[in-house]
Design a protein around this motif. Structure first.
Motif, PDB file in Angstrom:
ATOM      1  N   ALA A 137      -2.330   9.528  -3.343  1.00  0.00           N
ATOM      2  CA  ALA A 137      -3.117   8.388  -3.132  1.00  0.00           C
ATOM      3  C   ALA A 137      -3.646   7.970  -4.562  1.00  0.00           C
ATOM      4  CB  ALA A 137      -4.479   8.458  -2.032  1.00  0.00           C
ATOM      5  N   TYR A 138      -3.539   6.595  -4.634  1.00  0.00           N
ATOM      6  CA  TYR A 138      -3.768   5.766  -5.885  1.00  0.00           C
ATOM      7  C   TYR A 138      -4.635   4.705  -5.356  1.00  0.00           C
ATOM      8  CZ  TYR A 138      -0.594   9.029  -8.332  1.00  0.00           C
ATOM      9  OH  TYR A 138      -0.109   9.965  -8.821  1.00  0.00           O
ATOM     10  N   TYR A 139      -5.126   3.700  -6.047  1.00  0.00           N
ATOM     11  CA  TYR A 139      -5.794   2.304  -5.811  1.00  0.00           C
ATOM     12  C   TYR A 139      -5.448   1.793  -7.038  1.00  0.00           C
ATOM     13  CZ  TYR A 139     -10.067   4.366  -7.933  1.00  0.00           C
ATOM     14  OH  TYR A 139     -11.053   4.598  -8.796  1.00  0.00           O
TER      15      TYR A 139
ATOM     16  N   ASN B 152       1.003  -1.146   0.201  1.00  0.00           N
ATOM     17  CA  ASN B 152      -0.208  -0.094   0.069  1.00  0.00           C
ATOM     18  C   ASN B 152       0.748   1.222  -0.144  1.00  0.00           C
ATOM     19  OD1 ASN B 152       0.957  -0.069   2.777  1.00  0.00           O
ATOM     20  ND2 ASN B 152      -1.147  -0.186   3.414  1.00  0.00           N
TER      21      ASN B 152
ATOM     22  N   LEU C 192      -5.251   0.142  -1.729  1.00  0.00           N
ATOM     23  CA  LEU C 192      -4.876   1.565  -1.875  1.00  0.00           C
ATOM     24  C   LEU C 192      -3.483   1.676  -1.808  1.00  0.00           C
ATOM     25  CD1 LEU C 192      -5.956   4.625  -1.571  1.00  0.00           C
ATOM     26  CD2 LEU C 192      -5.739   4.179   0.949  1.00  0.00           C
TER      27      LEU C 192
ATOM     28  N   ARG D 174      -6.734   9.234  -7.623  1.00  0.00           N
ATOM     29  CA  ARG D 174      -8.043   9.664  -6.710  1.00  0.00           C
ATOM     30  C   ARG D 174      -9.198   9.995  -7.506  1.00  0.00           C
ATOM     31  NH1 ARG D 174      -5.725  13.866  -3.044  1.00  0.00           N
ATOM     32  NH2 ARG D 174      -3.681  13.022  -3.545  1.00  0.00           N
TER      33      ARG D 174
ATOM     34  N   HIS E  23      -0.238   4.501  -1.459  1.00  0.00           N
ATOM     35  CA  HIS E  23       0.287   5.892  -1.384  1.00  0.00           C
ATOM     36  C   HIS E  23       1.699   6.089  -2.119  1.00  0.00           C
ATOM     37  CE1 HIS E  23      -2.709   6.841   1.626  1.00  0.00           C
ATOM     38  NE2 HIS E  23      -2.628   5.647   1.976  1.00  0.00           N
TER      39      HIS E  23
END
Length: 90
Positions: free
Chosen positions: A68-70, A13, A84, A44, A86
Motif C-alpha cells: 500500500a502506498y498513497y 488505486n 491510496l 505506508r 496498491h
C-alpha cells in the motif's frame, strides 16, 4: 469565442507493474491536459518514494515492494487530490 472544457482527472488505486502492458504504470486519466502538475508518492511509513513535477504517467514502482502506498497530485487551480495506491505484481 472561447470554450472551456472541464476534463476530469481519474486517480487509480491499483497498479500491476509486471510487464504485461496492463496497469504497468501509475496512469492518471486525462493528466495530459494538465501538464503543470506535481505528484508525490509515499509508502505506508510516510516516506516519499517518488516525486516529480510535470508527471507524465511514467512511474512503474521500480525498486518498490508490493503493498500500500498513497499519493498526492497537485494541479494549478484545482484542489489537491489524493488516493491510496496498491502495487501488486503477481
Amino acid at each position: 469565442q472561447v470554450h472551456v472544457i472541464d476534463i476530469e482527472l481519474v486517480l487509480p488505486n491499483v497498479m500491476t507493474p509486471n510487464s504485461d502492458c496492463k496497469n504497468d504504470f501509475l496512469y492518471i486519466k486525462a493528466l495530459e491536459h494538465y501538464p503543470e502538475n506535481k505528484i508525490a508518492v509515499y509508502n505506508r511509513w510516510g516516506q516519499i518514494v517518488f516525486e516529480k513535477e510535470n508527471y507524465k504517467n511514467d512511474w512503474d514502482a521500480s525498486g518498490e515492494s508490493d503493498g500500500a502506498y498513497y499519493y498526492f497530485l497537485t494541479v494549478p487551480n484545482l484542489p489537491q487530490m489524493r488516493s491510496l495506491l496498491h502495487v501488486v505484481r503477481k
